[in-house]
Design a protein around this motif. Structure first.
Motif, short mmCIF file in Angstrom:
data_model
loop_
_atom_site.label_atom_id
_atom_site.label_comp_id
_atom_site.label_asym_id
_atom_site.label_seq_id
_atom_site.Cartn_x
_atom_site.Cartn_y
_atom_site.Cartn_z
N SER A 15 0.84 -1.20 0.00
CA SER A 15 0.00 0.00 0.00
C SER A 15 0.88 1.26 0.00
O SER A 15 1.86 1.35 0.73
N GLN A 16 0.51 2.25 -0.80
CA GLN A 16 1.26 3.51 -0.84
C GLN A 16 1.23 4.22 0.51
O GLN A 16 2.22 4.80 0.94
N VAL A 17 0.07 4.18 1.18
CA VAL A 17 -0.05 4.81 2.49
C VAL A 17 0.86 4.10 3.50
O VAL A 17 1.58 4.75 4.27
N ASN A 18 0.87 2.78 3.48
CA ASN A 18 1.72 1.99 4.36
C ASN A 18 3.18 2.37 4.16
O ASN A 18 3.91 2.60 5.12
N GLN A 19 3.60 2.47 2.92
CA GLN A 19 4.99 2.80 2.62
C GLN A 19 5.31 4.24 2.99
O GLN A 19 6.39 4.52 3.51
N ALA A 20 4.39 5.16 2.74
CA ALA A 20 4.62 6.57 3.06
C ALA A 20 4.77 6.79 4.57
O ALA A 20 5.56 7.62 5.01
N LEU A 21 4.02 6.02 5.36
CA LEU A 21 4.08 6.15 6.82
C LEU A 21 5.20 5.32 7.42
O LEU A 21 5.49 5.42 8.61
N GLY A 22 5.83 4.46 6.61
CA GLY A 22 6.90 3.60 7.09
C GLY A 22 6.41 2.57 8.09
O GLY A 22 7.12 2.21 9.03
N MET A 23 5.18 2.09 7.88
CA MET A 23 4.59 1.12 8.79
C MET A 23 5.26 -0.24 8.65
O MET A 23 5.80 -0.58 7.61
#
Length: 50
Positions: A15-23
């Motif tokens: 997920s782009q959001v997952n990657q952007a947040l560094g989860m």
């Protein structure tokens, strides 16, 4: 975030959001993987019992 329908799929490491947040990957098979292997506690260190 995990219960917000608009963010469905945030737990997916692709997920782009997952990657952007560094989860971290939240998939069950990855629960016990070390977050940062270089910072991992020395397994030979033992435990303190107080």
């Amino acid at each position: 975030m995990l219960f917000d329908n608009s963010l469905d799929g945030i737990e997916d490491s692709d997920s782009q959001v997952n990657q952007a947040l560094g989860m971290v990957n939240l998939a069950a098979q990855d629960w016990f993987d070390t977050f940062d292997p270089e910072q991992a506690r020395d397994h030979a260190r033992g435990f303190r019992h107080e």
